[in-house]
Each structure stands twice: as C-alpha cells, then as structure tokens.
Design an enzyme around this catalytic site. Structure first.
Site, mmCIF file in Angstrom:
data_model
loop_
_atom_site.group_PDB
_atom_site.id
_atom_site.type_symbol
_atom_site.label_atom_id
_atom_site.label_comp_id
_atom_site.label_asym_id
_atom_site.label_seq_id
_atom_site.Cartn_x
_atom_site.Cartn_y
_atom_site.Cartn_z
ATOM 1 N N CYS A 116 -5.369 12.307 -12.987
ATOM 2 C CA CYS A 116 -6.389 11.569 -12.239
ATOM 3 C C CYS A 116 -5.790 11.025 -10.943
ATOM 4 O O CYS A 116 -6.077 9.882 -10.544
ATOM 5 C CB CYS A 116 -7.005 10.465 -13.081
ATOM 6 S SG CYS A 116 -5.835 9.390 -13.912
ATOM 7 N N GLY A 117 -4.964 11.820 -10.306
ATOM 8 C CA GLY A 117 -4.400 11.445 -9.018
ATOM 9 C C GLY A 117 -3.451 10.268 -9.124
ATOM 10 O O GLY A 117 -2.743 10.095 -10.122
#
Length: 289
Positions: free
Chosen positions: A89-90
């Site tokens: 998720c980055g």
C-alpha cells in the site's frame, strides 16, 4: 548480452506480474468504496458525541473525570499505533511510523518511558524491531473493524492513565483525505485537550441535570467518546489503506507495461542483430568460395 530466449522469459514473467497487480488494483478499488462508506457512516456519531462532550466540558460540573486531568509524575507515555495487517500500500505505513519515531525520540529525550498498543501487523512488527514495550496488540481485523475487538487491548492504556501510571496517551494513524491523499496523523488521546473539546462559535451555555449522578454520567460519556475516537481512527486507516493500495497497484501495473515495452524493444534489437550476423556469415562464406 541476453539471448532471445532469456528476454522472452523475462517478458512472460513481467506480464504475469502485471496480471496480478491489475487484479489487486481492482480488488482494492472495490474494497475502497465499502471502506469509505463505513468511515463516512461513523463520522456523524463521532461528531455528535464530541459535541456532547464539548458541552459537558463547558458546564463546569463539580466532578472532573481523570481523562481530563493532566498528569506529569509518571514519566511514562502510551502510544496506540494503528497500521495495516498487509503491505503493498505504498508508503502509507512508513509515513505513520516515521511520525511515531520522531515523537518517541522527543519524549525519550525528556526522560519518558514508552508503552505501546499495536493495532495491525505492520505496526506490531515495527515496535518489536525497535524493542519498544508492547503491552497489548490486535491483528487480523479483516475488512470491517469491530469495536469489541479494539477496546480490549486499548483499555490497558486507558486504565493505566486513569490510575496515574501514564502521563499521556497518543494515537498514530493515517487520516483519509481523498483517494489520492492520505495524511499520517498524531493525535493526543489523553488527557482530552481543549482543542478536541472546542465548543462551537456563538454556542450558548449548557446546564445539565445528572441522573443518577454526575460521576456515572461523565464516566460513561467520556469512555464512549474515547472509544469513538479510536474506532473512527481505525475506520479512517482502513479507508486510507485501500486507497493507497489501489494507487500503488495502478502504478505497479503501469510500470510493468513500461518494462514490457522496453524488453520487447531489446528483444527485437537482439533478434535483428542475430539475423544480421547470420546474413553476414553467409555473404562472407559465399565470397570466400
């Protein structure tokens, strides 16, 4: 130089990866909508109980709850760390944990000890790596947060503060702004600060009749208020997680497409060089004959 067979293998591998990231992007987009709806549905209750607590704080009752009393004798601070159970998720978790690290170093430099409650696998793993004291944790919440699963671990810190064993309790989570922006947030949960209980402008004064008594009403209200803050933070974090994952997987899919294009260009150049070399060998052989 890589042979044509090796390049074809790399292209196939990146294409398979692109299929996976594309599928994860679509799943995250589907879950994102549900997480956002859940987050927006929780906001009215959170706002309303904040208004009630704000009005109560202005009423100046004869009883003051321990959650509203500032303490500075324990030299110990608690943290509630809200992160995700899964990755991909980055930089969402990294940004929150960086904010946590800065605050922890600041407090430790002032001589404070740290206790933490981890909500989510990523935060739990980080706290173990930095050798922080984890007094409770909860993981594998799934896609839907349940208040009964959250309150048990968090109550350890709330009770410790109420007994005077902690000077303050902070909560770190990621606040949902919009699909493209999520903001790491550090919130002072206890003691309840005046900015959290700031009354509305031009609001009139409130007077209350307490039934059965002041202590019972205020104790129940402020506990519900803190629970609402924690649930809202977890709901915001889950909405941020799905949004960040969707954006990250879209970027991964786009990058995979670029890599495939570059590999195909290299493959065509390699194939052209091999054909040119064979033609040169044939011409050289014919000239020698």
């Amino acid at each position: 130089m890589a042979t044509g067979k090796e390049i074809r293998g790399k292209i196939k591998s990146v294409e398979n990866t692109k299929k996976i990231t594309k599928a994860m992007e679509m799943v995250a987009a589907s879950k994102m909508r549900k997480a956002q709806d859940r987050m927006h549905a929780a906001r009215p209750y959170s706002d309303k109980i904040r208004d009630v607590a704000s009005n109560l704080s202005r009423a100046n009752p004869e009883y003051t709850h321990p959650f509203m009393i500032k303490q500075e004798t324990a030299k110990k601070v608690g943290f509630i760390v809200v992160t995700t159970d899964k990755g991909l998720c980055g930089g969402m978790n990294t940004n929150s944990l960086r904010l946590l690290t800065v605050k922890m170093r600041e407090l430790e430099s002032q001589g404070n000890a740290i206790e933490a409650v981890a909500i989510g696998n990523k935060g739990l793993g980080f706290l173990h790596r930095i050798s922080a004291r984890v007094v409770a944790h909860v993981t594998q919440l799934g896609d839907t947060p349940h208040l009964d699963k959250l309150i048990g671990p968090v109550k350890v810190l709330l009770d410790a503060y109420q007994e005077g064993q902690l000077d303050a309790v902070y909560m770190v989570y990621t606040k949902f702004i919009n699909t493209m922006k999520q903001e790491p947030t550090l919130l002072q949960l206890l003691p309840l600060t005046s900015d959290r209980l700031e009354p509305e402008a031009n609001a009139h004064a409130w007077d209350y009749i307490y039934e059965p008594d002041v202590e019972t009403v205020i104790d129940e209200l402020l506990v519900r208020y803190v629970e609402a803050l924690i649930y809202q933070a977890v709901a915001e974090n889950m909405a941020s997680e799905q949004s960040a994952r969707m954006v990250a997987m879209k970027s991964a899919s786009d990058n995979a497409g670029n890599v495939i294009g570059e590999l195909k260009l290299v493959y065509n150049k390699t194939r052209q060089a091999a054909i040119t070399k064979e033609l040169s060998e044939i011409v050289s052989g014919a000239a020698a004959v």
